[in-house]
Scaffold this active site. Structure first.
Site, short mmCIF file in Angstrom:
data_model
loop_
_atom_site.label_atom_id
_atom_site.label_comp_id
_atom_site.label_asym_id
_atom_site.label_seq_id
_atom_site.Cartn_x
_atom_site.Cartn_y
_atom_site.Cartn_z
N SER A 129 0.89 -1.04 -0.04
CA SER A 129 0.25 0.02 0.03
C SER A 129 0.76 1.08 -0.04
CB SER A 129 -0.94 -0.19 0.78
OG SER A 129 -1.94 0.82 1.68
N HIS A 130 0.83 2.26 1.00
CA HIS A 130 1.15 3.48 0.39
C HIS A 130 3.24 3.20 1.78
CE1 HIS A 130 -0.39 2.58 4.78
NE2 HIS A 130 0.08 3.03 5.54
N ASP A 185 -6.21 2.38 -3.60
CA ASP A 185 -6.98 2.09 -2.57
C ASP A 185 -7.13 3.12 -1.91
OD1 ASP A 185 -5.56 1.38 -1.34
OD2 ASP A 185 -6.25 -0.52 -0.31
N ARG A 186 -6.37 4.22 -1.76
CA ARG A 186 -6.61 5.39 -1.27
C ARG A 186 -6.32 6.65 -1.34
NH1 ARG A 186 -2.73 5.70 4.61
NH2 ARG A 186 -3.70 3.10 5.10
N ASP A 245 -2.83 5.90 -3.31
CA ASP A 245 -1.39 5.60 -2.00
C ASP A 245 -1.20 4.99 -3.56
OD1 ASP A 245 -3.45 3.86 -2.61
OD2 ASP A 245 -3.02 3.06 -0.79
N ASP A 270 -0.73 0.89 -3.98
CA ASP A 270 -2.26 0.75 -5.08
C ASP A 270 -3.05 1.38 -5.00
OD1 ASP A 270 -2.62 0.83 -1.89
OD2 ASP A 270 -3.53 -1.66 -2.00
N LYS A 282 -11.52 -0.47 -0.91
CA LYS A 282 -11.45 1.48 -1.00
C LYS A 282 -10.98 1.58 -2.51
CE LYS A 282 -7.91 1.23 1.96
NZ LYS A 282 -6.90 0.45 3.42
C1 G1P Z 1 -3.84 1.50 7.93
C2 G1P Z 1 -5.01 2.06 7.94
C3 G1P Z 1 -6.50 1.70 7.71
C4 G1P Z 1 -6.39 0.77 6.80
C5 G1P Z 1 -5.48 -0.20 6.65
C6 G1P Z 1 -4.70 0.13 5.21
O1 G1P Z 1 -4.19 0.41 8.99
O2 G1P Z 1 -5.07 3.01 9.57
O3 G1P Z 1 -7.87 2.65 8.58
O4 G1P Z 1 -8.07 0.03 6.36
O5 G1P Z 1 -3.87 1.17 6.85
O6 G1P Z 1 -4.69 1.15 4.18
P1 G1P Z 1 -3.59 0.40 10.49
O7 G1P Z 1 -1.86 0.53 9.81
O8 G1P Z 1 -4.24 1.68 11.93
O9 G1P Z 1 -3.49 -0.68 11.37
ZN ZN Z 2 -3.64 1.12 -0.10
#
Ligand code: G1P
Ligand code: ZN
Length: 545
Positions: free
Chosen positions: A113-114, A283-284, A279, A281, A378
């Site tokens: 992801s990010h 989804d954000r 982000d 991938d 998302k």
């Molecule tokens: C974080 C975000 C959560 C999201 C997840 C995946 O998870 O807070 O809302 O669903 O990334 O993108 P966390 O690191 O808080 O467990």
């Molecule tokens: Zn992501």
């Protein structure tokens, strides 16, 4: 096809977190680390045998390598067909879209992801089930169990598959289609939003936009959808070429990491009127106007209040859901619409049942994520199109739309303070201490805020009645203000403590305070109750969003 069965020794740390298994690339590079986990997935997901699998990732370092390995393990495990994105690229929402459209039995997404990428960065792997959504905890727990005792994996002996062009080929009987990463997803977006209206806005020069793809997966999607189909000017998409290390950046769409975008929007006369980013991938999303930031919790509430104005949601929305730490702005909208609002644990997987059971249409999280029943993830580009369509319908900029919302529903000031890379034991003790305090906090007063309720959030899924406990310590005050504490489930270094702080202000005269000022007293209360400074020896959060 020659298939080999390879003996292996298990790893004990392959427990998926909030969103799949995420580790440093160097950890994934240990002998058979990836192979063990992939075989564990196939051992659990027996429904994949003889069926279609969707496969792709965000293009980060190790993406291509992992795809080649997964293809060969898939062939040896009796998968009939795999659709892979060209160049190995598929955004998380695109995988969800493809699973649903082509009735695949599941999908594997390669992404952290990010989190930053590159040889020293992070890598990740997640499995999505046939509804297009993240595998539920029962699945990830079963995978973890198998990974702890796995003794062998099966892999086909075959050449690597060319991913740099669209074509069909085979490993043994397994058909592999290297497909256009964008077209099916773009087609779905066209069904939901008024592309003609948005396009006319761009063509008439009434709106200019900047989209920051952060050198991650949404570059190709954004270029096709915004520039080519919707006729936004060339150059609307910045950092549009996916890079294995995201150009050295942190592909997280927030004010701290999308600096270039923010600078462009705040550059004064001539700067774009609408800004957005996604982000790693895809989804954000982050939505901004000129010198104006839309808090993701507000964004969800604004979407819920206005969805009926857009073609894909013209009959209204059934219900909404938000994760525990997400502000209650959307709750106010649900109340006024007379629809249900569900509060779930953090992570998209908890929305799946609510969407499948048609209880909700929209859902979102404070962590820059929003989506709808069109898929089961998302969706960053979807959120941007939602806002573009809204701007086109209302003929108003982002700031005016948001302020009008506050005027009608009141404003939920909201912030999240992250303390990163804390020693795990210290972080766990801090949470345990808070948990032990919850009952005694009720009725006590802190800087004028009286505690109405305090507990460790537990969720009973209304559809399958599964119970998920210990999802965050919440302190709710009598004036509806809230503080939530939880540990991140996606980090790869020590523990990350997240403190979420929220205050509701109905009076429009008080809607112009800087967020951190509006929340200053509650921030002090949160710091004092948790003892963050003394326990963790930290003066300031590492990231404030
Ligand atoms: C974080 C975000 C959560 C999201 C997840 C995946 O998870 O807070 O809302 O669903 O990334 O993108 P966390 O690191 O808080 O467990
Ligand atoms: Zn992501």
């Amino acid at each position: 096809m020659k298939t080999n069965t390879i003996s292996t020794t298990p790893y004990t740390d392959q427990k998926p977190g909030t969103s799949g298994l995420r580790k440093k690339v160097t950890e994934f590079q240990q002998p058979n680390y990836l192979e063990n986990f992939v075989q564990s997935i196939f051992n659990v997901a027996t429904e994949l045998t003889g069926q279609l699998l969707i496969l792709g990732g965000d293009g980060r370092y190790y993406n291509d390598h992992a795809i080649q390995i997964i293809l060969k393990i898939a062939a040896a495990n009796g998968i009939q067909q795999v659709m892979v994105g060209e160049n190995g690229l598929l955004s998380t929402p695109a995988v969800s879209c493809l699973i649903r459209k082509y009735k695949a039995a599941g999908g594997i997404i390669l992404s952290a992801s990010h989190n930053p990428g590159g040889p020293d960065g992070d890598f990740g792997i997640k499995f999505n089930i046939a509804n297009g959504g993240p595998a539920p905890t029962s699945f990830t727990d079963a995978t973890y169990e198998i990974s702890r005792s796995i003794g062998e994996y099966h892999i086909a002996e075959a050449d690597d598959v060319a991913l740099d062009r669209q074509h069909t080929c085979y490993i043994g009987d397994m058909q592999i289609d290297v497909i256009d990463s964008v077209s099916d997803y773009a087609e779905l977006m066209e069904q939901l939003f008024d592309f003609v209206k948005i396009k006319s806005l761009f063509k008439a020069g009434l709106l200019s936009m900047c989209f920051d793809a952060m050198h991650a997966v949404t570059g190709p999607y954004a270029k096709v959808i915004f520039e080519k189909i919707l006729s936004a000017t060339d150059g609307t998409v910045i950092n549009g070429i996916p890079l294995q290390d995201f150009g050295g950046g942190h592909p997280d769409p927030n004010l701290a990491h999308a600096e270039e975008l923010v600078a462009k929007l705040n550059a004064g006369p001539g700067s774009p009127g609408f800004g957005a980013a996604s982000d790693g991938d895809g989804d954000r999303n982050m939505i901004i106007g000129q010198n104006f930031f839309v808090n993701p919790s507000d964004s969800l509430a604004i979407m819920a209040a206005n969805a009926h104005l857009l073609p894909g949601y013209k009959d209204g929305i059934r219900g909404v859901a938000r994760s525990l730490p997400t502000s209650r702005a959307v709750d106010m909208v649900a109340e006024s619409l007379g629809i249900d609002c569900y509060e779930t644990p953090t992570g998209w997987k908890y929305f799946g049942n609510l969407l499948d059971d048609r209880r909700i249409t929209l859902c979102g999280e404070e962590s820059f994520g929003s989506g709808s029943d069109h898929i089961r993830e998302k969706d960053g580009i979807w959120a941007v199109l939602f806002w573009l369509n809204l701007i086109a319908v209302k003929e108003k900029p982002v700031e005016d739309i948001t302020r009008a919302h506050w005027l009608r529903f009141g404003r939920h000031y909201y912030t999240r303070h992250d303390y990163e890379a804390i020693d795990s034991d210290v972080a766990n003790e801090l949470i345990q201490n808070l948990r032990s305090l919850t009952t005694s906090l009720i009725g006590t007063e802190h800087a004028g805020y009286k505690v109405k309720l305090s507990d460790d959030f537990s969720y009973t899924d209304p559809v399958d009645l599964s119970v998920t406990e210990n999802q965050g310590i919440r302190i709710i005050f009598e004036d509806e203000s809230r503080i939530v504490f939880r540990l991140s489930g996606t980090g790869t270094e020590g523990a990350t403590l997240r403190i979420y702080i929220e205050r509701y202000v109905a009076d429009p005269e008080l809607h112009d305070m800087p967020t951190q000022t509006a929340l200053a007293k509650l921030i002090d209360v949160a710091n004092a109750i948790s003892g963050i400074k003394t326990r963790c020896n930290r003066d300031q959060p590492d990231v404030i969003t």
